[in-house]
Scaffold this motif. Structure first.
Motif, PDB file in Angstrom:
ATOM      1  N   ILE A  50       6.677  -2.213  -0.064  1.00 25.29           N
ATOM      2  CA  ILE A  50       5.291  -1.770   0.022  1.00 25.29           C
ATOM      3  C   ILE A  50       4.766  -1.480  -1.370  1.00 25.29           C
ATOM      4  O   ILE A  50       3.780  -2.055  -1.825  1.00 25.29           O
ATOM      5  CB  ILE A  50       5.185  -0.487   0.871  1.00 25.29           C
TER       6      ILE A  50
ATOM      7  N   TRP D  21      11.400   2.815  -2.317  1.00 26.66           N
ATOM      8  CA  TRP D  21      10.312   3.468  -1.601  1.00 26.66           C
ATOM      9  C   TRP D  21       9.118   3.658  -2.527  1.00 26.66           C
ATOM     10  O   TRP D  21       9.269   3.696  -3.749  1.00 26.66           O
ATOM     11  CB  TRP D  21      10.752   4.835  -1.078  1.00 26.66           C
ATOM     12  N   CYS D  22       7.944   3.786  -1.968  1.00 24.85           N
ATOM     13  CA  CYS D  22       6.766   4.051  -2.786  1.00 24.85           C
ATOM     14  C   CYS D  22       6.995   5.362  -3.531  1.00 24.85           C
ATOM     15  O   CYS D  22       7.443   6.343  -2.931  1.00 24.85           O
ATOM     16  CB  CYS D  22       5.522   4.216  -1.931  1.00 24.85           C
ATOM     17  N   CYS D  25       6.926   8.989  -1.834  1.00 25.09           N
ATOM     18  CA  CYS D  25       7.226   8.935  -0.390  1.00 25.09           C
ATOM     19  C   CYS D  25       8.092  10.118   0.016  1.00 25.09           C
ATOM     20  O   CYS D  25       8.981  10.535  -0.718  1.00 25.09           O
ATOM     21  CB  CYS D  25       7.966   7.645  -0.068  1.00 25.09           C
ATOM     22  N   CYS D  56      11.024   1.579   6.606  1.00 24.29           N
ATOM     23  CA  CYS D  56      11.203   2.168   5.272  1.00 24.29           C
ATOM     24  C   CYS D  56      12.346   3.164   5.325  1.00 24.29           C
ATOM     25  O   CYS D  56      13.285   3.113   4.542  1.00 24.29           O
ATOM     26  CB  CYS D  56       9.926   2.871   4.832  1.00 24.29           C
ATOM     27  N   ASN D 126       6.959   9.720  10.457  1.00 26.95           N
ATOM     28  CA  ASN D 126       5.719   9.720   9.651  1.00 26.95           C
ATOM     29  C   ASN D 126       4.533   9.304  10.517  1.00 26.95           C
ATOM     30  O   ASN D 126       3.449   9.033  10.010  1.00 26.95           O
ATOM     31  CB  ASN D 126       5.858   8.807   8.428  1.00 26.95           C
ATOM     32  N   GLN D 203       7.742  13.458   8.012  1.00 31.71           N
ATOM     33  CA  GLN D 203       7.836  12.831   6.700  1.00 31.71           C
ATOM     34  C   GLN D 203       6.504  12.201   6.372  1.00 31.71           C
ATOM     35  O   GLN D 203       5.954  11.439   7.151  1.00 31.71           O
ATOM     36  CB  GLN D 203       8.947  11.764   6.732  1.00 31.71           C
ATOM     37  N   CYS D 205       3.945   9.748   4.914  1.00 35.58           N
ATOM     38  CA  CYS D 205       3.756   8.418   4.349  1.00 35.58           C
ATOM     39  C   CYS D 205       2.397   8.435   3.683  1.00 35.58           C
ATOM     40  O   CYS D 205       1.380   8.283   4.352  1.00 35.58           O
ATOM     41  CB  CYS D 205       3.786   7.349   5.429  1.00 35.58           C
ATOM     42  N   HIS D 206       2.390   8.661   2.380  1.00 34.82           N
ATOM     43  CA  HIS D 206       1.086   8.887   1.726  1.00 34.82           C
ATOM     44  C   HIS D 206       0.332   7.579   1.502  1.00 34.82           C
ATOM     45  O   HIS D 206      -0.789   7.568   1.058  1.00 34.82           O
ATOM     46  CB  HIS D 206       1.272   9.618   0.405  1.00 34.82           C
ATOM     47  N   ILE D 207       0.974   6.460   1.847  1.00 31.43           N
ATOM     48  CA  ILE D 207       0.268   5.184   1.702  1.00 31.43           C
ATOM     49  C   ILE D 207      -0.523   4.854   2.963  1.00 31.43           C
ATOM     50  O   ILE D 207      -1.680   4.465   2.901  1.00 31.43           O
ATOM     51  CB  ILE D 207       1.275   4.048   1.408  1.00 31.43           C
ATOM     52  N   PHE D 208       0.094   5.042   4.115  1.00 33.36           N
ATOM     53  CA  PHE D 208      -0.575   4.599   5.353  1.00 33.36           C
ATOM     54  C   PHE D 208      -0.958   5.725   6.316  1.00 33.36           C
ATOM     55  O   PHE D 208      -1.650   5.494   7.291  1.00 33.36           O
ATOM     56  CB  PHE D 208       0.305   3.579   6.076  1.00 33.36           C
TER      57      PHE D 208
HETATM   58  S1  SF4 Z   1       5.029   2.842   3.053  1.00 28.76           S
HETATM   59 FE1  SF4 Z   1       5.029   5.020   3.480  1.00 28.76          FE
HETATM   60  S2  SF4 Z   1       6.968   5.403   4.422  1.00 28.76           S
HETATM   61 FE2  SF4 Z   1       7.150   3.438   3.464  1.00 28.76          FE
HETATM   62  S3  SF4 Z   1       7.967   3.845   1.453  1.00 28.76           S
HETATM   63 FE3  SF4 Z   1       5.778   3.832   1.227  1.00 28.76          FE
HETATM   64  S4  SF4 Z   1       5.183   5.915   1.493  1.00 28.76           S
HETATM   65 FE4  SF4 Z   1       7.245   5.791   2.260  1.00 28.76          FE
END
Ligand code: SF4
Ligand SMILES: Cc1ncc(C[n+]2csc(CCOP(=O)(O)OP(=O)(O)O)c2C)c(N)n1
Ligand SMILES: Cc1ncc(C[n+]2csc(CCOP(=O)(O)OP(=O)(O)O)c2C)c(N)n1
Ligand code: SF4
Ligand SMILES: [Mg+2]
Ligand SMILES: [Mg+2]
Lengths: 612, 330, 612, 330
Positions: A50, D21-22, D25, D56, D126, D203, D205-208
């Protein structure tokens, strides 16, 4: 005004951190290219993660594009222009350059930090080492130039840095003599509510363009003449969009609601995303199930209820659907199953392309369970083949498998889009009454197709099941003779579909050539390119591309037998080649390249030349 | 036309297929009650659909003269979901067994309950795999000796009602093949409930698990082992209805009504109370009588979106879709 | 003393209500037959329903047996003696009689009630109508005779009626000059605790025997001489028992615990039942999972942990396992998957046999996912092939699929059983240390096989997964070149197994004959019978039976090319024939009979003769 | 040999693979706590096995220098079951996500909990599908807008702890990525419990799905929204721990401790009480604070049958088996 060089076609690739807005830059340049009436093929390639760690090779995102004044078939093997935003981007793309390549590099992406992360290490300076491998390397400190350009802007440093991609885009626009209007318009819409951001992006874009004009850096810029495309209305489209639209069109045309039951999986998910957005506009129900088994099962329920039922997935999900596909075959209900293939086996490489699910699609079920298998050849062709699949499913009461793949799903090309009025009609098999109300669910018409009676229809109550059925009545039967007959009927019904699909044509070249290059699916572009080159050299070759893989077009065997040699290039270990050998007893030769990417045209050409 | 006004009877719901269950199987009784109840629901026969998986119980749709699907093992719930989501006008009944619904089909079941799609789930629980000739199922009592557990099973069985409640079910009930009247009432209430109605029906498989429910059906002992809950009625059971249940805080207790004659403090059944329902679903674990009846019933989100084909200006919409945002002409 | 007729071989079938104890009668006669040193093949066929309505055709249970003084290969097409307990039983078996058949009928099973239920209707008397179709019909009122015989017995009428089958058994024993001792012993054990029942059964048995002696009914009785079997120790065995024992033997021999993860399904469940009984005697864990996916997944976990991991199922369950099989292939862990095939597609006819899962076994997975596929030819051969599968799985670190079928699973034959000492050794790939502790999970030996390191082994911690792996290290890799190489390696590793399986031999007949009849799996008996007949007529035919279906034995191609014609009889729509055509480019001809039963030898013979 | 006596540290549990991981995360924090806790359990490193599915979160095993399996989507629970049943000597940790464990893997999860096999399940919740880039999951809050729910989701999410209890779980707990100390404690207790230990870990998930748990982590509001249960301690929460929970019969009520200073009647946490646990698992539905900590913990049936290879007179046994009951010689 710099010297102008005319080119017939150009391969350009933008590469940088997934954070650098590469995909946006690419799409903008692609749209602009399309609008200028060039032919083009694009191929975005995303990193597996990602957000892989900044500056690392794993985190590199790329957008490759091939455009020109002539017909374009592939995203191209080698870049004429490679734009790299950092060292990792260069490292990840060295295999796409040669001595004709021009590299434009953001020098700030080559500082010691980035060199370390990229794995080059700080001792070397790859930009220097690369010089003798390519035609020219232009170093531009995009970061610095952008921040200078935006000195006056109120936005913070981080946001300013985000405008880098617009600076680069402007520069490339200049290089290829484009104007900025569309992109400016796009930015105005996108940041309608964020004035400062909007202005900054536009400014960066313009500054990049000016930089091209004023700088001493470039000795010349490039002109590519427009392509002579067929007259008509175009848009650019990728395979997943094409599939989605075809489903909606088929449902509208058949006057049946559309049901899409699915479970997210790369690279099929975008079909789900596309259709989910349209749920309110059409008679369309999108259902994200708990898994692929529930997805197809729910679709079978929807089909029994009278919807055009569809489920989409990729390899691992396909494996899970096999039992339920068998049920749909036994119930003889219409169903469309889309497999957007990716690299396997098992989880494999989810972000890489492959076409290794063919034999699974044709044979991968318990018992004798035949069904039609279709495969589109290009992103736009995904529309036609999906529409064809829906038509066959509804008119012949059978599940149909469509084999797309990641390359088709994400790649784009200009599409001479149709209007709903011009699409072939679809005649479903629904009936609402029978003489003296004794309904025989497994009575067949001249094409061995049974009728479709929906629950809610008075007096025609009946039961369908997965146990063997008595011919005609559909009652459960364990009689051996009947079983053999039903197996024959189910097979014959699918074979009969060969009368309803187009005869196999030759794509390029002539009958009775020495070599027929026979492909299926997304290898279309590579094979076409190679065939053109060879034909230009007066070689005796032809390109045949099979879109109907089961049953084969009725003339395929006779057609193939006219060639001295049949060579079958595939992105797998040899699957279509097996079907041809066993079906037509032709000693076809396999060429397999399985690297998660379209087949490399030059490699393929070398292979073919061996036999010339 | 006069067809329409014709009043339906159980006969109308009998199909022409001869029934293939073992003589004496509890499934017969359930089939009969279903054929009695459906005609009373005021729904045209052609609007009923029976959807089943695989198992002896799952053969039922063949014996009902309605629309039906006898599908694959464990998937009836998922198949019925797709049917109901696209055809909310139909009355969809899922016919399933303890293996079909709770073993291979467990995931689809809990997701169906979570989504609360408006279908009726009839789980024929004989605590055994009948069709495959007698292996233990996820509801077989601990230590049961079967073909596949010659030394007795080692795993705790699912408490079906607790599982359903845990999954978010909005209607949870239990009845039994032998309880004709009670079963009919429960089926009617299940139908009346909008959302997923989960009905566990104890069913005797006298071939492979005979007597599994004798303690609930045997005249001699049953009255001390079963408690039928009725809305707004106190929880009472026992030989001469001489025993009641009261709550000491959150702990259920048995009270001997021959001694404590004051019934006012007895637990009054309220099927809309989730916590009480959860306590009821634990009864058997607490050495209390087994609960029959509507244990929980509360309207929840209704996830049926009637998507009738709206043809109006569809062609315009679809052509706009085809053209997209950035088209150009050559 | 009646006249005695000598026969070389006899086909006899017992048929009646599933309540009539037919299976017991059959097994008793079979055991007795075996103990008397005849060769024999049996084929029980159960009704689809547990207890279908009494007296109906759906409820008929049958037990067919073929025994003789010569080698016996099939249960036989036509009955010499057909014993029917009621009208339905006759109706269900008319297709197995001809003018040489003797029918022995329990006349009480032909009363109006039974005639109605059977569908004959009360107007007709089938026993009369059948007379001219067969050699003789003997009507015996078994019900009445039994109740008379048991007049003195204290047991109730229902239990007395249950002794009918013993009366019949006694009668047949007399007809074939057997003694009653073994059966009496059997009854004494079985009803050890139920004296009255025991005595009644024994009495009925004896009365049946005496009835044969004294009655005027039979004009003669039959003698069959003993067969000349190889010297050694024999027992009778069916395919599911053979599979189960082979698994235990392989685990003992490999010194690894055995894990059997499964989910009940006809006709594989008896393997579960067999092994569950042995759980306390061996290092064996039997796990009845919640479904087939969990069954194979748990087996993969057990395999990672160091067990000989096995899962058994049938067609529909096979379909559900495909995704997980792909994982085992990618992880390169040993695993044995048993598919006891039944008639499909979908749920099909669960109690009928078929061999239509071959292509699914070979091709039915996403991506390029090759694995070995073996198929036993007879019930006893199930032992050898299962043992071979375990050996290959453990020594080559791969999942292996075994294709048995319902006919093999339930059919029995005499078995020259081995002792554990004489079985081939099994050398698993477990290692517990490596030089300088850097373990490379995907480093391969000369046979391209990786090593097996079990959790709990110090310093060799490592991770396995379903994503593509870097060659040697096994780290996750998205590199295209590496992917192609790994696909090559996985395929080459399986191909290499061809060096470790026996060369293909000719079963009967000579090389360079005009016709090779090539089969696999349970068609063995039918093909052998036909080949013998034809060879006896000096026809130029040979029988080749392929037990190793993927990879093929290395000499198979050259061997087959020596024949003018290759004919492939299968109980499917032509699957092995496809593999042969495509692999060896031989124009093999298919003969397909798909009636839920073994191929009928006479039909097959007619077909072959067409080409002679 | 001195190897053996060497004390393990978190470092020993870090693998040489770079983490994908991002940045930012929540998975990082959980990985870290796990690496802190495992060395303290007195188990040789080679006896740990991490088993994950796909997602993830499921990448975690690659980052632990232990034995590990990164398997297929939803099946980690089933794979771990087979491993533990045959290797009870190993410490098996299942690493899974809300999609992996509750969507495609729901059935294996509830059956694992029912069987109570002695493994530890860490569910990284998440409330989104991360790896596939942002579709809703079975735990996504109602009406959440995601790539696959542009108009907001329509289905009620699972209440994870209720589902686990309904399935018969013997250890049910919840913690959060941000709560380092608390998470460590919970992990230790999960390990200490014999039987299946189910741990839900919120947890981010700050992206989605950024901020999904802010109400529980944001310093400003959290104290009024979360309640950490401690064994034998009263249920107290709020800005200045000024709020308590008491049971009115079976109905939980908030009491303002600044007014009712007598704490004796507050709900005292007893993690062995199933009914109380079920009430706790419903808290959020009742507008009460979200519960963190060990909600339920009770030893149940232990289904691990140590089947070490017992070589004694195996050959005799197997030869007898081969011969069977009715053999004969020729
Ligand atoms: S997409 Fe969300 S859960 Fe997956 S690694 Fe990135 S931040 Fe973590
Ligand atoms: C995929 C698959 N696995 C296994 C089977 C075999 N099978 C058929 S029914 C059944 C269990 C039936 O038990 P239950 O659902 O309780 O129904 P019952 O017969 O007890 O009414 C099984 C395991 C199957 N048909 N399909
Ligand atoms: C059979 C199968 N179906 C679908 C997928 C695609 N897929 C991979 S991960 C995932 C969901 C991940 O969500 P979750 O388990 O919550 O993990 P997260 O990424 O959120 O940590 C899906 C749908 C797959 N890999 N395999
Ligand atoms: S086996 Fe049991 S459940 Fe099945 S039909 Fe017979 S009695 Fe009923
Ligand atoms: Mg059952
Ligand atoms: Mg998640």
């Amino acid at each position: 005004m710099k010297e102008e060089i005319i080119r017939e076609k150009v391969v350009i690739k933008f590469a940088g951190d997934s954070g650098d807005g590469i995909q946006l830059t690419g799409t903008q340049f692609a749209n602009n290219t399309a609008l200028h009436g060039y032919d083009l093929v694009t191929f975005p390639d995303f990193p597996a993660e990602i957000r892989a760690p900044q500056g690392t090779v794993a985190g590199v995102s790329g957008y490759q594009m091939h455009f020109g004044s002539v017909e374009i078939d592939t995203p191209g093997d080698i870049c004429d222009v490679l734009v790299v935003m950092n060292a990792a981007a260069l490292k990840n793309n060295v295999r796409y350059i040669n001595k004709h390549t021009i590299i434009i590099a953001d020098s700030s992406g080559f500082d010691s930090k980035n060199l370390k992360l990229s794995g080059y290490g700080i001792e070397v300076n790859p930009l220097v080492d690369i010089k003798e491998k390519v035609k020219e390397v232009f170093e531009v400190d995009v970061t610095k130039l952008t921040s200078i350009a935006l000195e006056q802007s109120p936005i913070d440093a981080k946001d300013k840095d985000r405008c880098k991609n617009m600076f680069i885009l402007g520069l490339i626009f200049w290089l290829y003599e484009r104007d900025l209007d569309d992109t400016i318009k796009y930015l105005q819409d996108k940041f309608a509510k964020k004035e400062a951001i909007r202005e900054a992006n536009i400014l960066a874009l313009q500054k990049g363009f000016h930089y091209g004009e004023i700088t001493e850096l470039f000795h010349h810029h490039y002109k590519v003449n427009q392509a002579k495309l067929l007259k008509g209305n175009y848009r650019s489209i990728n395979g997943n969009e094409a599939v989605s639209m075809a489903l909606i069109c088929a449902s509208v045309k058949a006057k049946l609601p559309l049901y899409y039951g699915t479970y997210p999986i790369t690279p099929a998910s975008d079909i789900l995303h596309f259709l989910a957005k349209k749920e309110n506009d059409f008679a369309l129900k999108v259902f994200q199930a708990e898994d692929e088994i529930a997805a197809i099962s729910s679709a079978i329920g929807a089909s029994f209820g009278g919807s055009l039922a569809v489920c989409g997935t990729s390899g691992p999900g396909m494996a899970l659907k096999t039992e339920a596909i068998g049920l749909a075959i036994s119930m003889e209900l219409p169903l469309v199953v889309i497999d957007v293939q990716r690299a396997g086996p098992s989880t494999g490489m989810p972000t890489k392309t492959e076409q290794a699910d063919l034999l699974q699609a044709v044979y991968g079920r318990n018992g004798e369970a035949p069904l039609p298998v279709f495969a589109p050849a290009t992103p736009a062709d995904c529309f036609d083949m999906t529409y064809a699949a829906c038509k066959i499913a509804l008119e012949h009461m059978t599940p149909v498998i469509i084999l797309s793949d990641l390359f088709l799903a994400n790649g784009t090309e200009p599409w001479l889009y149709p209007s709903i009025e011009n699409l072939k009609p679809i005649q479903h098999k629904i009936i609402t009454e029978v003489i003296d109300n004794t309904y025989l669910p497994y009575q067949r018409d001249e094409n061995l197709v049974r009728s479709w009676v929906l629950p809610g229809t008075k007096n025609l109550e009946h039961r369908l099941g997965g146990l063997e059925k008595q011919d005609v009545t559909g009652n459960v039967s364990y009689d051996g003779e009947n079983h053999q007959e039903m197996i024959r009927l189910r097979a014959a019904k699918i074979q009969k579909i060969a009368d309803f699909i187009p005869l196999q044509e030759i794509d390029l070249g002539m009958e009775e050539a020495d070599i027929a290059i026979v492909g299926w699916g997304s290898t279309y572009g590579s094979i076409r390119t190679v065939t053109k080159d060879l034909l230009a050299k007066n070689k005796s070759v032809a390109h045949i591309h099979i879109k109907y893989l089961f049953p084969f077009p009725s003339n395929l065997g006779t057609l193939l037998k006219k060639f001295k040699k049949v060579i079958v290039p595939e992105i797998n270990n040899g699957q279509l080649v097996k079907l041809i050998r066993q079906e037509y007893f032709i000693d076809a030769i396999a060429f397999n390249q399985i690297k998660g990417q379209p087949i490399n045209s030059s490699d393929l050409k070398l292979e073919i030349e061996k036999y010339l | 036309m006069e067809e329409l006004n014709k009043i339906l009877t159980a006969k109308d719901f009998e199909s022409n297929q001869d029934i293939r269950w073992c003589p004496g199987c509890g499934d017969f009784a359930i089939l009969k009650q279903l054929q009695m109840v459906l005609p009373q629901l005021g729904i045209p026969k052609e609007n009923f659909v029976m959807v089943s998986g695989i198992g002896c119980s799952s053969r039922l749709p063949y014996y009902m003269n309605t629309y039906g699907m006898h599908t694959i093992h464990g998937r009836a719930t998922a198949i019925a979901s797709g049917l109901k989501l696209t055809r909310p006008d139909l009355s969809v009944w899922i016919i399933t067994g303890d293996g079909d619904a709770l073993s291979i089909g467990g995931n689809h079941l809990i997701h169906l309950l979570r989504r609360n799609i408006d279908v009726n789930i009839l789980l024929f629980n004989n605590q055994i795999y009948g069709l495959t000739k007698g292996q233990f199922s996820p509801t077989s009592e601990l230590h049961l000796h079967t073909k596949s557990s010659p030394n007795g099973t080692q795993d705790a069985p699912f408490r079906t009602l607790s599982l359903a409640l845990g999954a978010g079910a909005t209607f949870v009930a239990r009845s039994m093949d032998r309880e004709a009247k009670h079963l009919q009432e429960v089926l009617k209430k299940a139908h009346a409930h909008t959302g997923s109605s989960f009905v566990e029906i104890y069913q005797n498989c006298h071939i492979f698990n005979d007597g599994a429910f004798d303690k609930f059906s045997d005249r001699k002992v049953r009255k001390n082992n079963v408690l039928f809950v009725e809305e707004n009625e106190p929880l009472i059971f026992g030989e001469q209805n001489n025993l009641g249940i009261k709550l000491d805080g959150y702990k259920p207790e048995i009270v001997d009504l021959s001694i404590h004659t004051d019934r006012s403090q007895l637990w009054i059944h309220d099927s809309t109370d989730k916590i009480k329902a959860q306590i009821l679903s634990n009864f058997s674990e607490m050495g209390l009588p087994e609960i029959f009846g509507i244990i929980y019933s509360k309207e929840g989100l209704n996830t049926n979106h009637n998507k009738l084909h709206n043809a109006d200006n569809e062609h315009i919409k679809v052509n706009k879709l085809l053209q997209g945002a950035n088209s150009w002409s050559v």
